[in-house]
Design a protein around this motif. Structure first.
Motif, PDB file in Angstrom:
ATOM      1  N   ASP A  97       0.828  -1.215   0.000  1.00  0.00           N
ATOM      2  CA  ASP A  97       0.000   0.000   0.000  1.00  0.00           C
ATOM      3  C   ASP A  97       0.859   1.261   0.000  1.00  0.00           C
ATOM      4  N   MET A  98       1.950   1.245   0.747  1.00  0.00           N
ATOM      5  CA  MET A  98       2.838   2.415   0.790  1.00  0.00           C
ATOM      6  C   MET A  98       3.522   2.629  -0.560  1.00  0.00           C
ATOM      7  N   GLY A  99       3.917   1.544  -1.210  1.00  0.00           N
ATOM      8  CA  GLY A  99       4.495   1.670  -2.543  1.00  0.00           C
ATOM      9  C   GLY A  99       3.500   2.266  -3.515  1.00  0.00           C
ATOM     10  N   SER A 100       2.265   1.808  -3.443  1.00  0.00           N
ATOM     11  CA  SER A 100       1.215   2.344  -4.297  1.00  0.00           C
ATOM     12  C   SER A 100       0.954   3.822  -3.996  1.00  0.00           C
ATOM     13  N   ALA A 101       0.965   4.171  -2.724  1.00  0.00           N
ATOM     14  CA  ALA A 101       0.770   5.568  -2.330  1.00  0.00           C
ATOM     15  C   ALA A 101       1.897   6.447  -2.865  1.00  0.00           C
ATOM     16  N   ALA A 102       3.116   5.935  -2.882  1.00  0.00           N
ATOM     17  CA  ALA A 102       4.246   6.699  -3.413  1.00  0.00           C
ATOM     18  C   ALA A 102       4.046   6.991  -4.905  1.00  0.00           C
ATOM     19  N   VAL A 103       3.566   6.009  -5.652  1.00  0.00           N
ATOM     20  CA  VAL A 103       3.284   6.228  -7.084  1.00  0.00           C
ATOM     21  C   VAL A 103       2.195   7.292  -7.233  1.00  0.00           C
ATOM     22  N   PHE A 104       1.150   7.195  -6.419  1.00  0.00           N
ATOM     23  CA  PHE A 104       0.063   8.169  -6.471  1.00  0.00           C
ATOM     24  C   PHE A 104       0.564   9.584  -6.209  1.00  0.00           C
ATOM     25  N   LEU A 105       1.414   9.739  -5.193  1.00  0.00           N
ATOM     26  CA  LEU A 105       1.957  11.067  -4.886  1.00  0.00           C
ATOM     27  C   LEU A 105       2.858  11.577  -6.002  1.00  0.00           C
ATOM     28  N   ALA A 106       3.603  10.681  -6.655  1.00  0.00           N
ATOM     29  CA  ALA A 106       4.420  11.091  -7.799  1.00  0.00           C
ATOM     30  C   ALA A 106       3.529  11.575  -8.942  1.00  0.00           C
ATOM     31  N   LEU A 107       2.395  10.917  -9.149  1.00  0.00           N
ATOM     32  CA  LEU A 107       1.444  11.357 -10.172  1.00  0.00           C
ATOM     33  C   LEU A 107       0.853  12.723  -9.836  1.00  0.00           C
ATOM     34  N   ILE A 108       0.556  12.954  -8.556  1.00  0.00           N
ATOM     35  CA  ILE A 108       0.051  14.264  -8.134  1.00  0.00           C
ATOM     36  C   ILE A 108       1.104  15.338  -8.378  1.00  0.00           C
ATOM     37  N   LEU A 109       2.353  15.048  -8.018  1.00  0.00           N
ATOM     38  CA  LEU A 109       3.440  15.991  -8.272  1.00  0.00           C
ATOM     39  C   LEU A 109       3.534  16.322  -9.757  1.00  0.00           C
ATOM     40  N   THR A 110       3.441  15.316 -10.592  1.00  0.00           N
ATOM     41  CA  THR A 110       3.492  15.524 -12.041  1.00  0.00           C
ATOM     42  C   THR A 110       2.349  16.425 -12.492  1.00  0.00           C
ATOM     43  N   ALA A 111       1.152  16.167 -12.004  1.00  0.00           N
ATOM     44  CA  ALA A 111      -0.003  16.990 -12.376  1.00  0.00           C
ATOM     45  C   ALA A 111       0.201  18.438 -11.946  1.00  0.00           C
ATOM     46  N   ILE A 112       0.699  18.647 -10.735  1.00  0.00           N
ATOM     47  CA  ILE A 112       0.938  20.013 -10.242  1.00  0.00           C
ATOM     48  C   ILE A 112       1.945  20.736 -11.135  1.00  0.00           C
ATOM     49  N   ILE A 113       3.020  20.058 -11.489  1.00  0.00           N
ATOM     50  CA  ILE A 113       4.040  20.684 -12.342  1.00  0.00           C
ATOM     51  C   ILE A 113       3.465  21.016 -13.709  1.00  0.00           C
ATOM     52  N   TRP A 114       2.739  20.074 -14.307  1.00  0.00           N
ATOM     53  CA  TRP A 114       2.163  20.330 -15.633  1.00  0.00           C
ATOM     54  C   TRP A 114       1.154  21.485 -15.585  1.00  0.00           C
ATOM     55  N   ILE A 115       0.315  21.526 -14.558  1.00  0.00           N
ATOM     56  CA  ILE A 115      -0.659  22.620 -14.425  1.00  0.00           C
ATOM     57  C   ILE A 115       0.064  23.951 -14.255  1.00  0.00           C
ATOM     58  N   ALA A 116       1.113  23.981 -13.446  1.00  0.00           N
ATOM     59  CA  ALA A 116       1.870  25.217 -13.232  1.00  0.00           C
ATOM     60  C   ALA A 116       2.506  25.699 -14.527  1.00  0.00           C
ATOM     61  N   VAL A 117       3.065  24.790 -15.306  1.00  0.00           N
ATOM     62  CA  VAL A 117       3.696  25.183 -16.576  1.00  0.00           C
ATOM     63  C   VAL A 117       2.638  25.671 -17.568  1.00  0.00           C
ATOM     64  N   VAL A 118       1.498  25.014 -17.615  1.00  0.00           N
ATOM     65  CA  VAL A 118       0.419  25.456 -18.506  1.00  0.00           C
ATOM     66  C   VAL A 118      -0.033  26.863 -18.128  1.00  0.00           C
ATOM     67  N   PHE A 119      -0.266  27.095 -16.829  1.00  0.00           N
ATOM     68  CA  PHE A 119      -0.671  28.430 -16.391  1.00  0.00           C
ATOM     69  C   PHE A 119       0.400  29.464 -16.695  1.00  0.00           C
ATOM     70  N   ASP A 120       1.656  29.121 -16.479  1.00  0.00           N
ATOM     71  CA  ASP A 120       2.747  30.047 -16.767  1.00  0.00           C
ATOM     72  C   ASP A 120       2.815  30.361 -18.261  1.00  0.00           C
ATOM     73  N   ARG A 121       2.614  29.350 -19.071  1.00  0.00           N
ATOM     74  CA  ARG A 121       2.703  29.514 -20.525  1.00  0.00           C
ATOM     75  C   ARG A 121       1.587  30.410 -21.076  1.00  0.00           C
ATOM     76  N   PHE A 122       0.377  30.248 -20.535  1.00  0.00           N
ATOM     77  CA  PHE A 122      -0.771  30.940 -21.116  1.00  0.00           C
ATOM     78  C   PHE A 122      -1.298  32.091 -20.268  1.00  0.00           C
ATOM     79  N   SER A 123      -0.562  32.507 -19.253  1.00  0.00           N
ATOM     80  CA  SER A 123      -1.043  33.591 -18.396  1.00  0.00           C
ATOM     81  C   SER A 123      -0.579  34.974 -18.852  1.00  0.00           C
ATOM     82  N   GLY A 124       0.090  35.020 -19.922  1.00  0.00           N
ATOM     83  CA  GLY A 124       0.419  36.367 -20.383  1.00  0.00           C
ATOM     84  C   GLY A 124       1.781  36.474 -20.836  1.00  0.00           C
TER      85      GLY A 124
END
Length: 124
Positions: A97-124
């Motif tokens: 379960d902890m290994g699975s949770a680590a993968v999940f948190l890595a996916l969340i980190l990836t989503a946060i980074i991608w969202i931040a880059v998208v906002f940075d790219r298209f915010s002006g």
């Protein structure tokens, strides 16, 4: 000198061989690993287009690689737990379960980074 008696360049060659052996084993035996690698390859062109700097590209690509790396570690944990025995045990379940949770948190980190880059790219 290491346990098996190799050192220097021979040790490097052996380590590289073991690395590729591990990657091949993960590809053959772990569907999640295959999906994450294929997903990374699919988003690579989008990362190239989306990134407005080398740093952004490194963040986008690196976050995807983190998911793949954590999945390898999770798969290794699962393999060791399964090797120990088939019976259900609280600690075995917790490790998986902890290994699975680590993968999940890595996916969340990836989503946060991608969202931040998208906002940075298209915010002006």
């Amino acid at each position: 000198m290491t346990k098996n008696g190799t050192k220097g360049f021979s040790r490097l060659i052996n380590a590289t061989r073991f690395t590729f052996k591990g990657l091949i084993a993960a590809w053959k035996n772990e569907e999640a690993f295959r999906l994450e690698v294929l997903g990374l390859l699919c988003i690579l062109p989008l990362a190239i287009w989306l990134a407005s700097s080398y740093l952004q590209f490194a963040l986008l690509l690196g976050s995807g690689l983190v998911v793949v790396i954590v999945e390898l570690i999770n798969s290794a944990i699962e393999a060791v737990v399964d090797r120990i025995g088939e019976e259900r045990h609280e600690l075995s379940g917790r490790a998986k379960d902890m290994g699975s949770a680590a993968v999940f948190l890595a996916l969340i980190l990836t989503a946060i980074i991608w969202i931040a880059v998208v906002f940075d790219r298209f915010s002006g």
